[in-house]
Design a protein around this motif. Structure first.
Motif, PDB file in Angstrom:
ATOM      1  N   LEU A 185      42.583  50.249  46.991  1.00  0.00           N
ATOM      2  CA  LEU A 185      42.328  49.724  45.646  1.00  0.00           C
ATOM      3  C   LEU A 185      43.625  49.270  44.980  1.00  0.00           C
ATOM      4  O   LEU A 185      43.665  48.229  44.308  1.00  0.00           O
ATOM      5  CB  LEU A 185      41.642  50.796  44.797  1.00  0.00           C
ATOM      6  CG  LEU A 185      40.217  51.174  45.211  1.00  0.00           C
ATOM      7  CD1 LEU A 185      39.702  52.329  44.354  1.00  0.00           C
ATOM      8  CD2 LEU A 185      39.285  49.974  45.095  1.00  0.00           C
ATOM      9  N   ALA A 186      44.693  50.039  45.163  1.00  0.00           N
ATOM     10  CA  ALA A 186      45.981  49.660  44.577  1.00  0.00           C
ATOM     11  C   ALA A 186      46.523  48.387  45.216  1.00  0.00           C
ATOM     12  O   ALA A 186      47.132  47.546  44.539  1.00  0.00           O
ATOM     13  CB  ALA A 186      46.983  50.801  44.737  1.00  0.00           C
ATOM     14  N   THR A 187      46.305  48.227  46.524  1.00  0.00           N
ATOM     15  CA  THR A 187      46.759  47.019  47.212  1.00  0.00           C
ATOM     16  C   THR A 187      46.034  45.787  46.684  1.00  0.00           C
ATOM     17  O   THR A 187      46.642  44.724  46.480  1.00  0.00           O
ATOM     18  CB  THR A 187      46.533  47.147  48.728  1.00  0.00           C
ATOM     19  OG1 THR A 187      47.262  48.286  49.220  1.00  0.00           O
ATOM     20  CG2 THR A 187      46.998  45.899  49.460  1.00  0.00           C
ATOM     21  N   ILE A 188      44.734  45.923  46.440  1.00  0.00           N
ATOM     22  CA  ILE A 188      43.980  44.814  45.840  1.00  0.00           C
ATOM     23  C   ILE A 188      44.568  44.462  44.476  1.00  0.00           C
ATOM     24  O   ILE A 188      44.744  43.286  44.136  1.00  0.00           O
ATOM     25  CB  ILE A 188      42.492  45.189  45.711  1.00  0.00           C
ATOM     26  CG1 ILE A 188      41.863  45.350  47.098  1.00  0.00           C
ATOM     27  CG2 ILE A 188      41.734  44.134  44.903  1.00  0.00           C
ATOM     28  CD1 ILE A 188      40.441  45.871  47.072  1.00  0.00           C
ATOM     29  N   GLY A 189      44.887  45.495  43.688  1.00  0.00           N
ATOM     30  CA  GLY A 189      45.488  45.252  42.381  1.00  0.00           C
ATOM     31  C   GLY A 189      46.819  44.531  42.481  1.00  0.00           C
ATOM     32  O   GLY A 189      47.117  43.637  41.680  1.00  0.00           O
ATOM     33  N   ALA A 190      47.642  44.898  43.469  1.00  0.00           N
ATOM     34  CA  ALA A 190      48.939  44.240  43.651  1.00  0.00           C
ATOM     35  C   ALA A 190      48.761  42.778  44.055  1.00  0.00           C
ATOM     36  O   ALA A 190      49.511  41.896  43.607  1.00  0.00           O
ATOM     37  CB  ALA A 190      49.749  44.988  44.708  1.00  0.00           C
ATOM     38  N   ILE A 191      47.766  42.508  44.891  1.00  0.00           N
ATOM     39  CA  ILE A 191      47.504  41.124  45.312  1.00  0.00           C
ATOM     40  C   ILE A 191      47.065  40.271  44.128  1.00  0.00           C
ATOM     41  O   ILE A 191      47.518  39.130  43.949  1.00  0.00           O
ATOM     42  CB  ILE A 191      46.437  41.101  46.427  1.00  0.00           C
ATOM     43  CG1 ILE A 191      46.988  41.747  47.705  1.00  0.00           C
ATOM     44  CG2 ILE A 191      45.977  39.674  46.712  1.00  0.00           C
ATOM     45  CD1 ILE A 191      45.957  41.916  48.799  1.00  0.00           C
ATOM     46  N   VAL A 192      46.198  40.834  43.287  1.00  0.00           N
ATOM     47  CA  VAL A 192      45.719  40.091  42.115  1.00  0.00           C
ATOM     48  C   VAL A 192      46.880  39.789  41.161  1.00  0.00           C
ATOM     49  O   VAL A 192      46.966  38.692  40.592  1.00  0.00           O
ATOM     50  CB  VAL A 192      44.608  40.883  41.397  1.00  0.00           C
ATOM     51  CG1 VAL A 192      44.196  40.180  40.115  1.00  0.00           C
ATOM     52  CG2 VAL A 192      43.398  41.040  42.303  1.00  0.00           C
ATOM     53  N   ILE A 193      47.783  40.764  40.983  1.00  0.00           N
ATOM     54  CA  ILE A 193      48.963  40.539  40.140  1.00  0.00           C
ATOM     55  C   ILE A 193      49.791  39.380  40.687  1.00  0.00           C
ATOM     56  O   ILE A 193      50.244  38.496  39.947  1.00  0.00           O
ATOM     57  CB  ILE A 193      49.837  41.807  40.074  1.00  0.00           C
ATOM     58  CG1 ILE A 193      49.107  42.926  39.347  1.00  0.00           C
ATOM     59  CG2 ILE A 193      51.156  41.515  39.359  1.00  0.00           C
ATOM     60  CD1 ILE A 193      49.825  44.257  39.431  1.00  0.00           C
ATOM     61  N   THR A 194      50.004  39.376  41.997  1.00  0.00           N
ATOM     62  CA  THR A 194      50.822  38.342  42.635  1.00  0.00           C
ATOM     63  C   THR A 194      50.223  36.954  42.431  1.00  0.00           C
ATOM     64  O   THR A 194      50.933  35.996  42.090  1.00  0.00           O
ATOM     65  CB  THR A 194      50.965  38.636  44.139  1.00  0.00           C
ATOM     66  OG1 THR A 194      51.517  39.944  44.316  1.00  0.00           O
ATOM     67  CG2 THR A 194      51.865  37.612  44.806  1.00  0.00           C
TER      68      THR A 194
END
Length: 254
Positions: A185-194
């Motif tokens: 879930l955190a990785t998805i959040g980091a991708i969306v931020i990018t």
């Protein structure tokens, strides 16, 4: 019949537990107040910068029905680095904790959700400043502008939910297989931020390698992003499934 010394020991234990709870509660209140004061300070600074911009410093626009000025993008760009940095720091801490059970990783875990929550608070300020740059009627005419607003809304909503749920269930997020769910879930959040950040850069005329990478998977960021109807159905089905899992888990605990 209970002996007096046993009763006294129980009372002493209960009193000690109450004091410990009071200390923990006061500690969380102190942390919350510090986070609130920091966020308020950032908000005041951003508001002061906007007011200092003044009526004579705005960017003239010629859109009928829109305000005669808008804030310079510099304020949004400046403040936007804070939530991005805080969220990515929280992601780094989650990454460390997911792959390590060392004392350092366990200590880092305590900082994850305060950092994420602070990023969320500053994110709301950033989002508000972003909406003041261009008139709504103008920015929504641009496919790139619509994409950026959409991804910014997703990012802010996603990390708001992550911060709330992360704090609520912070003691169990790295137990067993749950740590890999947290990591995903955190990785998805980091991708969306990018992606959100690179769309903002494209709006200012500075596209990055991420922009080109998105085109490699079939998304031209200069065209309006659409979801197929079947994908919307998948989203609804997934949401209902998650609700059902939550209800079943709650009933089992009760």
């Amino acid at each position: 019949m209970t002996r007096p010394d046993t009763t006294q020991a129980r009372l002493h234990t209960a009193e000690k537990a109450r004091k410990d709870n009071d200390m923990k509660r006061s500690g969380w209140m102190a942390r919350g107040s510090r986070i609130g004061l920091t966020s308020a300070g950032i908000l005041v600074a951003a508001t002061g910068a906007a007011l200092a911009h003044g009526a004579d410093g705005g960017v003239a626009v010629a859109v009928e029905g829109a305000p005669s000025w808008s804030l310079s993008p510099v304020y949004h760009i400046l403040v936007a680095h804070f939530p991005v940095g805080l969220w990515m720091t929280a992601y780094l801490f989650i990454l460390i904790r997911s792959f390590s059970d060392s004392k350092f990783a366990v200590r880092v875990q305590n900082a994850i959700w305060p950092v994420a929550a602070l990023g969320t608070l500053v994110g709301f300020v950033t989002y508000g400043l972003g909406l003041t740059i261009y008139p709504w009627s103008a920015i929504t005419e641009s496919p790139l502008g619509r994409n950026h607003i959409m991804l910014a809304t997703w990012t802010l909503s996603y990390w708001t939910v992550m911060s709330v749920l992360g704090y609520r269930f912070r003691r169990h997020l790295f137990e067993g297989a749950q740590r890999w769910i947290t990591f995903t879930l955190a990785t998805i959040g980091a991708i969306v931020i990018t992606i959100t950040g690179t769309l903002g850069g494209s709006l200012t005329g500075t596209p990055s390698l991420v922009t080109k990478s998105l085109s490699w998977i079939g998304w031209n960021v200069y065209m309006t992003f659409y979801l197929p109807t079947w994908m919307l159905a998948v989203y609804v089905a997934g949401a209902l499934l998650l609700i059902a899992i939550g209800i079943i888990g709650w009933k089992r605990r009760v």
